[in-house]
Write an enzyme that holds these catalytic residues in place. Structure first.
Site, PDB file in Angstrom:
ATOM      1  CB  ILE A   1      58.431  59.033  83.776  1.00  0.00           C
ATOM      2  CG1 ILE A   1      59.868  58.831  83.289  1.00  0.00           C
ATOM      3  CG2 ILE A   1      58.390  59.083  85.303  1.00  0.00           C
ATOM      4  CD1 ILE A   1      60.813  59.966  83.631  1.00  0.00           C
TER       5      ILE A   1
ATOM      6  CD  GLU B   1      55.810  63.122  80.718  1.00  0.00           C
ATOM      7  OE1 GLU B   1      54.606  62.988  81.014  1.00  0.00           O
ATOM      8  OE2 GLU B   1      56.280  64.177  80.260  1.00  0.00           O
TER       9      GLU B   1
END
Length: 295
Positions: free
Chosen positions: A172, A214
């Site tokens: 991300i 992430e």
């Protein structure tokens, strides 16, 4: 779908008898008289249990059981030894090799059904425990350890079948800013929603996991580089277009993706594939983020 049972016995009469007993219980039966093909058949069929005769030519039941337990794609299948040899030492040998249970000859219908159902209950319990231990608590995806384990199993299968295999690394973009601006609860919500997008973007045969933080990992069996790019772009686009609701705000994020696809004849290990996918992810980051790059 009915539970699959693999029966192995070089005596066709015994094979037919066991098959008839278990088919009457609505099991889906696969059978072979050839002990040398059991491991390959188990990997291909993925039975819930294996009934394995001891006295067979070429490879006896003990040798076959040992080979099954050495095969990563078959070692968790309960093996029930079918034998007239019920001496303590023979049974000890079977259990030491990893057999789950045994059935005495001559075959008794009630005993067969009882022991097979016992093996299936045990496998269902083990599968449930494995599932609980193998999921990331936040996203519900496979955790890092199981993602890698399943990836390595798919790589073995791809090498055996001479098929393509893809590993995708995703990260991300600017996730730290999300946590800094909106708090870690908001970050957790985004991680869960990205995981949902991944799950909805792939086939049931694909393997999605949380690689760490992430970062997410995706294993695509029998997928060449062109199809992998389509999957990567589908995920990238879905994340970019999604509106993530954070309290009273709706925000948008992006994801960077790195892909490495193994060609059917290529010899490469899992660590090298992950390394090349990670390098492609780094290239996506340095080239502006919110993009798909190949390793």
């Amino acid at each position: 779908m009915n539970e699959r049972i693999l029966i192995v016995d070089d005596n066709k009469n015994n094979l037919r008898l066991l098959q008839n007993i278990l088919e009457d219980e609505d099991f889906e039966i696969y059978a072979t008289v050839d002990s040398t093909e059991v491991v390959d058949l188990a990997v291909k069929v993925k039975p819930s249990a294996i009934l394995l005769d001891v006295m067979m030519p070429i490879l006896d039941g003990f040798e076959v059981c040992s080979l099954l337990k050495q095969e990563p794609l078959a070692r968790d299948i309960p093996v029930i030894i079918v034998t007239a040899k019920t001496e303590t030492q023979d049974l000890k040998t079977a259990f030491d090799l990893g057999a789950f249970d045994y059935i005495k000859k001559p075959i008794d219908e009630i005993e067969v059904i009882s022991r097979v159902k016992s093996a299936l209950r045990f496998k269902a319990q083990q599968d449930k425990l494995t599932e609980m231990a193998s999921r990331d608590g936040l996203t519900g995806l496979f955790n890092h350890a199981l993602l890698i384990d399943l990836f390595e199993k798919e790589l073995l299968k791809a090498k055996r079948n001479k098929s393509s295999l893809t590993f995708i690394m995703m990260d991300i973009d600017y996730f730290k800013k999300v946590n800094d601006n909106y708090g870690h609860l908001a970050g957790d919500l985004i991680l869960k929603q990205v995981a949902e997008i991944l799950t909805n973007s792939v086939r049931s045969s694909d393997i999605a996991g949380r690689y760490g933080g992430e970062e997410f990992g995706l294993v695509l069996p029998e997928t060449n580089v062109s199809n992998a790019c389509l999957v990567g772009e589908k995920i990238r686009s879905a994340v970019e277009e999604n509106h993530f609701d954070i309290g009273n705000e709706s925000i948008q994020i992006t994801i960077s993706i790195g892909i490495y696809s193994k060609e059917p004849e290529e010899s490469i290990d899992s660590k090298e594939m992950i390394k090349r996918a990670d390098e492609a992810l780094y290239k996506a980051k340095t080239n502006g983020r919110n993009r798909v790059e190949l390793g």
